[in-house]
Design an enzyme around this catalytic site. Sequence first.
Site, short mmCIF file in Angstrom:
data_model
loop_
_atom_site.label_atom_id
_atom_site.label_comp_id
_atom_site.label_asym_id
_atom_site.label_seq_id
_atom_site.Cartn_x
_atom_site.Cartn_y
_atom_site.Cartn_z
CG MET A 1 0.21 -3.18 4.90
SD MET A 1 -0.81 -1.77 4.37
CE MET A 1 -1.98 -2.61 3.30
CD GLU A 2 -4.84 -1.71 5.58
OE1 GLU A 2 -3.91 -1.29 6.30
OE2 GLU A 2 -5.44 -1.00 4.76
CG ASN A 3 -0.17 -6.84 4.04
OD1 ASN A 3 -0.18 -6.01 3.16
ND2 ASN A 3 0.76 -6.87 4.99
CG HIS B 1 -7.80 -1.35 7.63
ND1 HIS B 1 -8.58 -0.38 7.06
CD2 HIS B 1 -6.74 -0.70 8.18
CE1 HIS B 1 -8.00 0.81 7.26
NE2 HIS B 1 -6.89 0.64 7.94
CG HIS C 1 -6.25 1.09 12.48
ND1 HIS C 1 -6.76 2.37 12.45
CD2 HIS C 1 -5.71 0.88 11.25
CE1 HIS C 1 -6.54 2.89 11.25
NE2 HIS C 1 -5.90 2.01 10.50
CD GLU C 2 -3.17 -1.83 10.61
OE1 GLU C 2 -3.56 -2.09 9.46
OE2 GLU C 2 -2.79 -0.70 10.97
N GLY D 1 3.39 1.94 10.62
CA GLY D 1 3.20 1.38 11.95
C GLY D 1 2.73 -0.06 11.82
CD GLU E 1 -3.00 1.21 2.19
OE1 GLU E 1 -2.69 0.76 3.30
OE2 GLU E 1 -4.09 1.74 1.95
#
Length: 1079
Positions: free
Chosen positions: A483-485, A521, A517-518, A481, A347
Amino acid sequence: MYKNALKGGIRTAKQAWKLKNEFGKLNLDLAKANSDFQEHLCEAARLIHNFSPPPAAATTLNPVSLLLKTNPSDNRRHSDEHTRRKVVASHNRWTPNNSRRLLTPDKTAFNACFRAETGHLNALISSKQFVKVQKQFYRDFSSVSLGAPLKNSDAPLLGDLCSQYRAILAHTSADVIPGENHPQHQCQQRRGIHSQKPQQVLKEDQHHQRKMAQKAEFERLPTNVVPRHYELILQPDLKAFTFTGKTIVQVHVKEPTSQITLNALDITIDSAELQFECSKFQPEKIVYSAENETATLEFTKEIPAETAGVLYMTFTGELNDKMKGFYRSKYFTAEGEERYAGVTQFEATDARRCFPCWDEPAIKATFDITLVVPKDRVALSNMPVLKEDPLPNGLRRVRFDRTPVMSTYLVAVVVGEYDYVEGKSEDGVLVRVFTPVGKREQGTFALEVATKVLPYYKDYFNIAYPLPKMDLIAISDFSAGAMENWGLVTYRETFVLVDPKNTSLMRKQSIALTVGHEIAHQWFGNLVTMEWWTHLWLNEGYASFVEFLCVHHLFPEYDIWTQFVTDMYTRALELDSLKNSHPIEVPVGHPSEIDEIFDEISYNKGASVIRMLHDYIGEDDFRKGMNLYLTRHQYGNTCTEDLWTALQEASSKKVADVMSSWTQHKGFPVVSVESEQKEPKQRLLRLRQCKFTADGSTAEQGDDCLWVVPVSVSTSKNPTGIAKTFLLDKPYMEVVLENVEEDDWIKINPGTVGYYRTRYSPEMLEQLMPAVEKMELPPLDRLGLIDDMFAMVQAGHAGTAEVLALVDSYRNETNYTVWTAITNSLTNLHILISHTDLMDDFHRFGRCLYEPVAARLGWEPRDGENHLDTLLRSLVLTRLVSFRSEEVIEMARNRFRSHVNGTSLLPADLRTTCYKAVLQDGDEAIFEEMLNLYRATDLHEEQDRISRALGCSGDVKLLRRVIDFAMSGEVRAQDSVFVIVAVAINPKGRDMAWEFFKENNKQLLERYQGGFLLSRLIKYLIENFASEERAKEVEDFFQANPIPGTERTVSQAVETIRLNAAWLLRDQLQLTTYLRESN
Ligand SMILES: [Zn+2]
C-alpha cells in the site's frame, strides 16, 4: 473445547486467537460446534450486557449476525433515545438496559472474541488484496501445479464478494433508521458519483445498473463544511486491542448550516465541540449511519457561511483484526512470545475506521500526526519525527512533521518492533526498509531498488519526490500486496523481503515490480489523486504500467517489457472477452462497489491501454504530457479526461477520441485481415473489426462497439521496424502497403502493443510460419501470434490440431516469455485432455516439445547466465515433470534427497520443480517429510511454495489430507484456499475436491462467511469440468444449496464448463488423430 472456553469466560482477544487456532487443529465438527457456539454466545451476551433477549431472537441468531448486530451499539451512545428505541422495536432485537456500560472491558473483550473468529476471514474480502495476491499466485502457481490451469478470468468474482460485503452492511445499518424521525440533512448537496457519466457505460453495464438500483442511491459527503488541517493524536493499547484518539480539525464552513456530516465507522465519538467566533458549541446529538458510514453532528445554532472553525473530537475504537482501518498484526519475538503491532490500511475507505474524517479522495487536507506509544516500540508515520517526549507509565509521545495536502486514504501509522536498513537516494531522500526483528538483511534488496527508483522517477516526471523520507515496511498480517501510503509504504512480507538463500529469482522480480509500483504512486495517486473512485484506474493502470518502465531501467536484464505481455496484457484480454467484464471507467458509489473495482480491468487492462497509448504518441510526447499533467494538477484531483487533455496538448494527437472507446466500453475487438498482391510491390490489406467473444458468438446487441484502433504493421523486409501505422476507426477498411513482394510476410500488431486480437487469413498465416521457426519474428510477435491463435481455437474459429502444428514450429524457441505463453495455452489444453484417454499421448507430445530446450539449459546454472534462462530452466523442468519425463523426475528426486539431508541445498528457483517431482508419485512418508519442511521454515515464501506444491500429489488419499491440512490452524486462513485450489486443479483431485465441497459446503460457508475466498474456491472446483452433465449437476447443486454472494462465480464457471465441453466435442477427433500420428 469451544464450549468450555466460553463457559470459563473469554477475557482477551488474544485467548480468542489461540482458541481459533486450537479449533482449527482439532478440526472439530463445525456444525456442532456452531450450534453450541450460538447457545453460549447468547449466554455470554446476556452476562456481559445484561441483555434479555426475546426467545425467538436467541434461537435464530447465528454468531455472525449476532456479532454484526451488537457492533453498532458502540456507535449509539450519542444518538437520541427515541431513535434507539425505534430501532430496537422495529428489529425486534434486544437492547442493552444501560448503554453507558457498553464500553466496559467486558464488552470490548466480548466483541474482540467474536471478531477474532470471523474478522480475520472477512478481512480477506478486500479486492485490492485479491488482485495483488493473485498476481503472486499466478507467478508462483504457474510453476507448481500439474498444469497451472488457473484461468485469468477472476475479476467478475469481486461482484460476489461485494454482495457479501453489502449483506454485512445491511446488517450493521440497523442502528439508525432512515425515515420519519431521521431529519434530512438540510445542506446536503448531491454530487455526481463521478464527474461524467458516459451514457454508453451505463447502457453497457446493465448488471451493474441493476445492482445499483437495488440499493438506496449513494450520496457523497456534503461539501458545505470542509477540513483544511487535521491534528491527529492516536494512542493504541497493544495489549487490550483498543485505541483512543483526538482530532482538532480546522474547518471551513462554506454555507450556513447547523450540521456537520463526516465519515466514521466502528468508532465512537466520545466528545465533540465546535469553536468559532470565540465561542464553543457542543452538538445536541451525533447521529450515526452505518449504511452511509457517516456521523452527523447536529448543532442547535446555525453556523454562518464563510466561518473558519475548529472542531475538537475525542474518540475510541478497537484495534481490530480485520486488516483494515487501525488494526493489530501478530508477530513473535525471538523467544517465541506472541505480540502485536498496530498498523493502518486505509485505502479505499477505511480511514473512517480510525478517526472521524472527510474520507473522500478529493477532500484533501494537511495532517499533524502524533502517536503515544510504549517507549520501546518503533513509531512511524508519513512524515519524519519532529519531536519525542517521554511520558509517565513507560510511554512516549512522538510528533511527526506536517504532511503536504493529501487524501485521507494515504495517511498511515505503524507501532511495533522492527529492525531496519537505511540509505540515501542520490537526490538526498532518506530511505529505510523496516523488517521483522533479526531479519534486517532481508530488506537490503528492496532498499537498493527504492533508492534507485526515487531519482529515476524524479527524472522521468521532472518533479522531485515531495517528502523528505521514504519508509518501506514488512507487515506480518497484511491484506493487500502493498500500500502506497505517502512516505510510509506498507508491504506483505513476501512482497518486500528477500532472503538470498531462499528467495527465487521470480519472487525477486515481483518485489522489484511491487516497489516500483508503490513508489510510482507517490506521484501518480498521492501527488495527483483521482477525483473519485470511478477514475481509480488512473492510479492503478498507470502505476502498473510505470512499474515496468522502472524495472526495465533498473534491471534491463529482466527483459521485463516482454514479460509485461504474459503478465498483464494477455490476462486482461482473457478476462475482458467474457460477457461479464466491465469498462475501465465504471460508476461506483458505496464503499462495497469501490472495493469491486480493484480488479484486473483497472490494473491489467488499464496498464495495457496506457502502453498502447504510449506507443501511439511516442515516448517523448508521453513524458511531456505526464509532466504537464502532474505539474498542472499537483496536490489536486483529476478525472480521466484531464490526463487525455495533457497528453493531447503534448502530442497534438486526438488522444481523447482514441482512448475513450477503450476506457468507456468493456471488451476489445478482433481485427480480421486478408491480403491481396496488387502490383509486384504492392499489397492490399482488408481489415475488419468486431467485438471478440470468448465463445465465438456474435456480440449481443448493444454490446458491440466501434473501437478506434491504432494499427501497426511490420513486414519481412524489416521484422523489427514498423512498415505502416494507421487508425482503424470503421468496421471495414482497406490499406495499401508499398514495397511488399509476393513472398513477404506481413505481421499485424508488431510488439503486441495494440489491445486487440488478430485473425489472419490462412494464406497470411502460412507465410508467417517459417519466420517463427527461424525466429525472424521478434519474441513479442512470436508470443502474440501463438496467444491469438489459442484464443481463436477456444472460440472455435480454428482447430486445435492446427494450433498444435503451429506450436511445433516453436520447438527451437529460446525466449522465456514466449515459452510462458505456450505453456499457459497448453495448460488450458491439458485440462481438456485430462477428460480423455489421450493423456499419455499428450505427455509424449509435451516431452518432445520441451526436451530440446531443457537439454540446452541443463540443471546447473552457468556462470553469469542470463536472468531469463534461470526462469526458463525452472519453467521447462517443471513442465517436464508434469509430462512425466523419467530422466527429469529421477534427477529431481536425487536433488531433493541431498537438499533434505543437508548435502546440497536446492536453489530456490528449482525447489518447486523438485517438490513436485517427489510429491507427484510420493507416498505418505514423502508427504510427512514435506510437512516437516513446512514447519521448519518461518519464511512466508517457502511456506507458500511447499503448501501449494502439496496439491500435486497423485494419491487421492493424500490429496484429501492436503485439504485437511489446508483447513487446519497450521495454514493461515488467507492462504488456505490457495492450497485447496492446488488440489482442485489437479485432475486427480478434481472429483474428490468437488465431493468434499458438496459434503462440507455449509461448514465452508460458516468458515468463510461467503466472500471472495469462497468464490475463488468454487470457481476452481468446478470450472475445469468439461461436460454438459457436470454443468447441469453444478447448476442443480447451487440451485438447491444457494451460497449468497457466489452467484456470478457459479454462472461464470458453468459457462466455462460448457465452453470446455463444446471445445472437446468439436476437436476431440482431430486431436486424437494429431496426437497419435505425430508421436
Ligand atoms: Zn497500486
